[in-house]
Scaffold this motif. Structure first.
Motif, PDB file in Angstrom:
ATOM      1  N   GLY A 180       3.375   5.782  -2.887  1.00  0.00           N
ATOM      2  CA  GLY A 180       4.595   6.536  -3.222  1.00  0.00           C
ATOM      3  C   GLY A 180       4.828   6.604  -4.720  1.00  0.00           C
ATOM      4  N   ILE A 181       4.682   5.476  -5.393  1.00  0.00           N
ATOM      5  CA  ILE A 181       4.872   5.445  -6.842  1.00  0.00           C
ATOM      6  C   ILE A 181       3.775   6.262  -7.539  1.00  0.00           C
ATOM      7  CG2 ILE A 181       4.847   3.927  -8.869  1.00  0.00           C
ATOM      8  CD1 ILE A 181       7.434   3.851  -7.268  1.00  0.00           C
ATOM      9  N   GLY A 182       2.556   6.191  -7.014  1.00  0.00           N
ATOM     10  CA  GLY A 182       1.463   6.991  -7.591  1.00  0.00           C
ATOM     11  C   GLY A 182       1.725   8.482  -7.444  1.00  0.00           C
ATOM     12  N   LEU A 183       2.219   8.901  -6.286  1.00  0.00           N
ATOM     13  CA  LEU A 183       2.551  10.308  -6.069  1.00  0.00           C
ATOM     14  C   LEU A 183       3.691  10.747  -6.989  1.00  0.00           C
ATOM     15  CD1 LEU A 183       1.954  12.818  -4.370  1.00  0.00           C
ATOM     16  CD2 LEU A 183       3.667  12.021  -2.752  1.00  0.00           C
ATOM     17  N   LEU A 232       0.828  -1.198   0.000  1.00  0.00           N
ATOM     18  CA  LEU A 232       0.000   0.000   0.000  1.00  0.00           C
ATOM     19  C   LEU A 232       0.865   1.252   0.000  1.00  0.00           C
ATOM     20  CD1 LEU A 232      -2.816   1.329   0.327  1.00  0.00           C
ATOM     21  CD2 LEU A 232      -2.374   1.275   2.789  1.00  0.00           C
ATOM     22  N   TRP A 233       1.850   1.319   0.866  1.00  0.00           N
ATOM     23  CA  TRP A 233       2.707   2.511   0.940  1.00  0.00           C
ATOM     24  C   TRP A 233       3.562   2.650  -0.318  1.00  0.00           C
ATOM     25  CZ3 TRP A 233       0.817   5.631   4.093  1.00  0.00           C
ATOM     26  CH2 TRP A 233       0.251   5.215   5.283  1.00  0.00           C
ATOM     27  N   PHE A 234       4.042   1.511  -0.828  1.00  0.00           N
ATOM     28  CA  PHE A 234       4.838   1.549  -2.052  1.00  0.00           C
ATOM     29  C   PHE A 234       3.982   2.046  -3.222  1.00  0.00           C
ATOM     30  CE2 PHE A 234       6.734  -0.501  -5.816  1.00  0.00           C
ATOM     31  CZ  PHE A 234       8.015   0.012  -5.720  1.00  0.00           C
ATOM     32  N   GLY A 235       2.753   1.560  -3.337  1.00  0.00           N
ATOM     33  CA  GLY A 235       1.851   2.002  -4.405  1.00  0.00           C
ATOM     34  C   GLY A 235       1.511   3.474  -4.284  1.00  0.00           C
TER      35      GLY A 235
END
Length: 104
Positions: free
Chosen positions: A28-31, A23-26
């Protein structure tokens, strides 16, 4: 007993981090993608305004000397292709002179 609660809370924090990592990785990549997309849009706007300025500077020369293709299908009379702008300008000047002479 306090060392056992510390190890339990550390184990719980590690478990929460492992489970929520996607969730946090997604996020971060989305941002990151959002920031890169907005920067690309800004550069596209700047390039578009630059092209607009260059087009406005080139417009009088295109109208006067017939540069570029206007898409009028003038392949039948190719000698008219380079004098369209000048002919149009001469027609406007003649029309202004006629209207001006009628008023005086």
């Amino acid at each position: 007993m306090s060392s056992r609660t510390d190890s339990n809370s550390t184990l719980l924090i590690a478990l929460v981090l492992i489970v929520t990592f996607p969730l946090w990785f997604g996020l971060g990549i989305g941002l990151f993608g959002l920031i890169v997309g907005l920067m690309g849009a800004a550069m596209g706007l700047i390039a578009g305004f630059f092209a607009l300025i260059v087009g406005l500077i080139a417009l009088p020369f295109k109208l006067l000397f017939g540069w570029g293709d206007w898409g009028w299908g003038c392949d039948i009379f190719p000698h008219f292709n380079h004098s369209r702008g000048l002919t149009f300008l001469l027609i406007i000047i003649i029309a202004v002179l006629i209207v001006r002479n009628r008023r005086s």
